[in-house]
Design a protein around this motif. Structure first.
Motif, PDB file in Angstrom:
ATOM      1  N   PRO A 277     140.562  75.297  45.823  1.00 18.60           N
ATOM      2  CA  PRO A 277     141.298  74.624  44.748  1.00 18.60           C
ATOM      3  C   PRO A 277     142.381  73.711  45.292  1.00 18.60           C
ATOM      4  O   PRO A 277     143.145  74.078  46.179  1.00 18.60           O
ATOM      5  CB  PRO A 277     141.898  75.794  43.959  1.00 18.60           C
ATOM      6  CG  PRO A 277     141.020  76.961  44.276  1.00 18.60           C
ATOM      7  CD  PRO A 277     140.576  76.760  45.688  1.00 18.60           C
ATOM      8  N   THR A 278     142.440  72.484  44.784  1.00 15.69           N
ATOM      9  CA  THR A 278     143.443  71.518  45.202  1.00 15.69           C
ATOM     10  C   THR A 278     144.355  71.205  44.019  1.00 15.69           C
ATOM     11  O   THR A 278     144.435  71.962  43.069  1.00 15.69           O
ATOM     12  CB  THR A 278     142.751  70.250  45.718  1.00 15.69           C
ATOM     13  OG1 THR A 278     141.891  69.734  44.690  1.00 15.69           O
ATOM     14  CG2 THR A 278     141.913  70.559  46.953  1.00 15.69           C
ATOM     15  N   ALA A 310     147.448  69.058  37.990  1.00 16.24           N
ATOM     16  CA  ALA A 310     148.170  70.048  38.785  1.00 16.24           C
ATOM     17  C   ALA A 310     149.183  70.829  37.964  1.00 16.24           C
ATOM     18  O   ALA A 310     149.452  72.002  38.244  1.00 16.24           O
ATOM     19  CB  ALA A 310     148.856  69.365  39.958  1.00 16.24           C
ATOM     20  N   ARG A 316     147.388  75.965  38.133  1.00 15.21           N
ATOM     21  CA  ARG A 316     148.311  76.889  38.798  1.00 15.21           C
ATOM     22  C   ARG A 316     147.650  78.242  39.050  1.00 15.21           C
ATOM     23  O   ARG A 316     147.801  78.836  40.127  1.00 15.21           O
ATOM     24  CB  ARG A 316     149.561  77.083  37.947  1.00 15.21           C
ATOM     25  CG  ARG A 316     150.550  75.928  37.983  1.00 15.21           C
ATOM     26  CD  ARG A 316     151.796  76.303  37.197  1.00 15.21           C
ATOM     27  NE  ARG A 316     152.365  77.546  37.689  1.00 15.21           N
ATOM     28  CZ  ARG A 316     153.132  78.365  36.977  1.00 15.21           C
ATOM     29  NH1 ARG A 316     153.401  78.081  35.708  1.00 15.21           N
ATOM     30  NH2 ARG A 316     153.625  79.469  37.513  1.00 15.21           N
ATOM     31  N   ARG A 319     145.273  77.905  41.973  1.00 14.11           N
ATOM     32  CA  ARG A 319     145.949  77.695  43.265  1.00 14.11           C
ATOM     33  C   ARG A 319     146.635  78.979  43.738  1.00 14.11           C
ATOM     34  O   ARG A 319     146.589  79.321  44.916  1.00 14.11           O
ATOM     35  CB  ARG A 319     146.977  76.575  43.157  1.00 14.11           C
ATOM     36  CG  ARG A 319     146.410  75.181  43.089  1.00 14.11           C
ATOM     37  CD  ARG A 319     147.474  74.148  43.427  1.00 14.11           C
ATOM     38  NE  ARG A 319     148.691  74.326  42.630  1.00 14.11           N
ATOM     39  CZ  ARG A 319     148.891  73.778  41.431  1.00 14.11           C
ATOM     40  NH1 ARG A 319     147.942  73.018  40.906  1.00 14.11           N
ATOM     41  NH2 ARG A 319     150.002  73.970  40.768  1.00 14.11           N
ATOM     42  N   GLU A 320     147.293  79.675  42.807  1.00 12.09           N
ATOM     43  CA  GLU A 320     148.064  80.853  43.174  1.00 12.09           C
ATOM     44  C   GLU A 320     147.232  82.124  43.158  1.00 12.09           C
ATOM     45  O   GLU A 320     147.675  83.168  43.641  1.00 12.09           O
ATOM     46  CB  GLU A 320     149.264  81.006  42.227  1.00 12.09           C
ATOM     47  CG  GLU A 320     150.212  79.810  42.264  1.00 12.09           C
ATOM     48  CD  GLU A 320     151.333  79.939  41.247  1.00 12.09           C
ATOM     49  OE1 GLU A 320     151.610  81.086  40.819  1.00 12.09           O
ATOM     50  OE2 GLU A 320     151.941  78.906  40.895  1.00 12.09           O
TER      51      GLU A 320
END
Length: 780
Positions: A277-278, A310, A316, A319-320
């Motif tokens: 994931p970016t 993003a 989020r 990503r997290e």
């Protein structure tokens, strides 16, 4: 005097004889208007009997200004000279007044909602917690019937029924409910204890209750029940999309008003290419659901790709790698809602009131597959930490099921590709039989099986028909199938009889199983049916290793199973196989199949076999059409196993296509034999092959006379190729070798190999046969 010191004196006749200043302040009546009046005139209604007997309770008094007030009163008897009650001293106070007794303070300050009702379900006492739930002070409830204080709803009627039930039965009860309350903005779970209140003599005075708010425990049980339900209902099929839909069905409507599942594209494909994931994440919507029919809140349609910026909670969360909760009023939440409204403005009215959302990554075996989103619109509660823990557990279970489905799809695709690469794509043209076939891979969770079939051209225009089934499913089964396919083709090239070929194949399977398990034979087995058809003699020779017998349809339309011994499955070892031989009229149809066609846990094998025989007699334009007819008639809608079906219609080579000569074991006969062969070629119009044929006949007949044994026979077959066969009584097989310059012989077979398209030898019951083929059409 304060209101708490309000007092009045009443004589034995019920006439007021004394009135304090506190009483005046509470009721508005001065002493001159109260003293001398019957106390009943000051009451708005009769004193409840239970209050009279207990000499305490709540009474309704009409204020001097006309409105009603509820007062908590206590009566103390005053004895006369003779010791009998000569009157009463009554003290009164407002319900909201501070309790002075320890028991009263405990009642008022209890954390749970507590109330006391008389036998007519009128409020007599209410503590602070109950007032908070009802949203009104105690004085607004005292003396009023319970139904007057709540809306007319099912849960209110049920509550009142339980109050009456305690009075009627005189027994306590426990009452659990999930309802709203007048002063609460959402529904709560309640555990209510109700019990009867009696005086010292045992007479029923009323009902007391204590209600405990068990909402947290209730939701904990609900979440646990949902997790248990999820374990049973998510992953019922090994299909990625269906698994995502099952997750939505669990979430909506009990956990969310709207929910969606988005996955990376690689999860839906067969290739393994996880992405990290970016900032911006590209996902494909695979499932969503809503409490509103049609899911109008969705800004992304099923199957569409969406790019999550993003800032979004979705990005989020991925990503997290954890659940992200976002509430109304937070900048990221408002931006996300605004972005949804911009993308799909038609759904804006249905998103009105959205106040909480949660995004949970779908992670399995350390890899993030996508994200599940839950949104609350109608449900009043925002998502909290307990919800996040629950959602993470739910998403984890669903992610494992999604990954299992993905892995199954990948393995199925691989196994299917492997199997298709091993199965014959285009069957070679030959004169022995006309063939048609079908292969249907299983769609069950067990995976692709190891069914296979083959059509192998043999020497002398004969053909081998093969069908088999490997125990098990998946890639290992397909790999074993590939080994057996190769082995059968190799053994067929040696031209072994069917029973001998199965014996060698049985040895191979036993060795494979032994190699896989070390010192012990593993559970590796297979079934196989091998048949050889000769169009010259019209004989079918076949043997089976644990495989169903083929069905036979004769030209007259009659059909039956070919009687034969099935033999043990391959891999058992040490047991013989029996061959069966029968002569077929031209135009007969032989149906070879795997057990998946007729065997199933919900079907009777004999009945399915009868259906197969009946279907084979249905008129059809071609063998291909007959294949479709058979499958449609015999198979259930969802077969639980792979199915292979091979139909072969027999042909025959007439006497005009075969010429045979018996040859005496005398070298002088070579020239005469060669001359006879040349004349036959002329009769067939094959003069262009005469030169090569003369050389081949000379070499093969000479070798048979020189190195073989009687009887010797020459046979020419005119098929799609010109076949030359020389048989003799010796079982010694010839070997191709390169002769040295000073050798007198050894060049015959090399010459034959160079001049013909292919050559070989096969063992017969009377010796051996050397054969070769010449093309009747140009090779290039």
């Amino acid at each position: 005097m304060e209101e708490a010191s309000a007092a009045a004196i009443i004589d034995a006749r019920g006439i007021v004889t004394g009135w304090s200043e506190g009483a005046r302040r509470l009721t508005g009546y001065p002493a001159e208007e109260a003293v001398g009046r019957p106390v009943r005139e000051l009451l708005a209604e009769d004193v409840p009997p239970e209050a009279l007997s207990a000499r305490s309770g709540t009474v309704m008094v009409r204020h001097h200004d006309g409105y009603l007030i509820g007062l908590r009163v206590r009566a103390c008897a005053v004895a006369g000279r003779d010791g009998a009650a000569d009157g009463y001293v009554i003290t009164a106070e407002l319900p909201g007044s501070a309790e002075t007794s320890l028991a009263g303070q405990a009642f008022q300050q209890a954390a749970m909602s507590m109330s006391v009702f008389d036998v007519e379900q009128r409020y007599m006492r209410v503590n602070e917690a109950a007032c908070h739930v009802m949203g009104v002070p105690e004085e607004a409830l005292l003396g009023r019937h319970f139904p007057e204080t709540v809306e007319e709803a099912e849960h209110s009627l049920g509550f009142n029924w339980h109050l009456r039930h305690v009075v009627e039965t005189g027994r306590p009860l426990r009452y659990e409910s999930y309802t709203g309350a007048p002063a609460l903005n959402r529904e709560h779970a309640w555990v209510t204890e109700m019990w009867p209140v009696r005086d010292p003599s045992g007479r029923l005075l009323g009902t007391a209750l204590a209600a405990f708010d068990s909402t947290e425990q209730y939701w904990a049980r609900q979440r646990l029940a949902l997790l248990n339900e999820a374990a049973a209902t998510i992953g019922t099929t090994l299909d990625v999309v269906r698994t995502a839909e099952e997750l939505i069905e669990i979430m909506v409507p009990r956990f969310a008003d709207f929910a969606s599942v988005d996955l990376f594209d690689w999860v839906l494909g067969a290739e393994e290419s996880p992405v990290v994931p970016t900032a911006e994440i590209v996902l494909r919507r695979v499932a969503h659901g809503s409490v509103t029919e049609g899911t109008p809140e969705a800004a992304v349609r099923l199957g569409e790709v969406d790019v999550y910026p993003a800032f979004s909670p979705i990005a989020r969360a991925m990503r997290e790698g954890r659940a992200i909760i976002s509430q109304a009023g937070e900048p990221s939440f408002m931006r996300w809602v605004a972005e949804r409204n911009t993308r799909a403005p038609q759904g804006r009215p249905y998103r009105k009131g959205v106040h909480s959302m949660m995004a949970v990554p779908l992670r399995a075996r350390g890899t993030i597959l996508g994200v599940a989103v839950a949104v609350r619109i109608r449900q009043a509660d925002d998502y909290g930490d307990d919800d996040a823990v629950f959602a993470a557990e739910l998403a984890s279970r669903a992610a494992v099921c999604v990954d299992n489905a993905r892995r199954f799809a990948r393995e199925r695709t691989t196994a299917l590709a492997l199997q298709h690469s091993l199965l014959p794509r285009g069957l070679p043209g030959q004169a022995a039989v006309e063939v048609a076939h079908r292969y249907l891979p299983s769609g069950s969770a067990a995976g692709i099986g190891g069914d296979w079939f083959d059509v192998i051209p043999l020497s002398g225009s004969r053909v081998a028909l093969v069908v088999g089934d490997v125990v098990g499913h998946g890639i290992p089964s397909s790999a074993t199938m590939g080994r057996l396919v190769t082995a059968v083709r190799t053994l067929a090239d040696v031209d072994l009889p069917p029973d001998e070929l199965l014996t060698h194949l049985d040895d191979l399977v036993t060795h494979l199983a032994s190699d896989d398990a070390g010192d012990e034979v593993a559970e590796l087995g297979a079934t196989c049916l091998y048949a050889v058809y000769d169009p010259v003699t019209r004989r079918l020779n076949l043997a089976a290793a644990g495989h169903p017998a083929p069905a036979l349809v004769l030209p007259d339309g009659s059909t039956r199973l070919i009687p034969m011994s099935a033999g043990p499955p391959l891999g058992v070892g040490g047991l013989p196989f029996e061959a069966t031989e029968l002569q077929l009229p031209e135009g007969s149809v032989v149906a070879l199949y795997t057990d998946g066609l007729v065997e199933d846990r919900d079907r009777d094998v004999d009945h399915a076999t009868d259906e197969l025989c009946r279907a084979l007699t249905v008129p059809a334009d071609s063998l291909d059409a007959l294949c479709d007819t058979v499958l449609k008639a015999v198979l259930p809608e969802e077969p639980s196993d792979d199915v292979a079906l091979l139909l072969a219609r027999t042909r025959a080579l007439g006497a005009g296509q075969v010429a045979t000569w018996d040859v005496s074991p005398d070298p002088a006969q070579v020239a005469a034999t060669r001359q006879a062969a040349t004349e036959q070629l002329t009769a067939w119009g094959l003069d262009e092959t005469a030169f090569v044929t003369e050389l081949v006949v000379s070499e093969l007949v000479t070798n048979a006379i020189r190195y073989g044994a009687a009887p010797i026979q020459l046979r020419l077959i005119r098929d799609q190729t010109l076949i030359c066969e020389v048989s003799d009584g010796s079982s010694t097989s010839p070997h191709l070798r390169r002769a040295h310059q000073d050798d007198e012989g050894g060049r015959g077979l090399l010459l034959v190999a160079q001049l013909t398209q292919r050559w070989g030898s096969r063992q017969t019951t009377r010796g051996k046969t050397i054969w070769c083929e010449q093309p009747l059409t140009p090779l290039f």
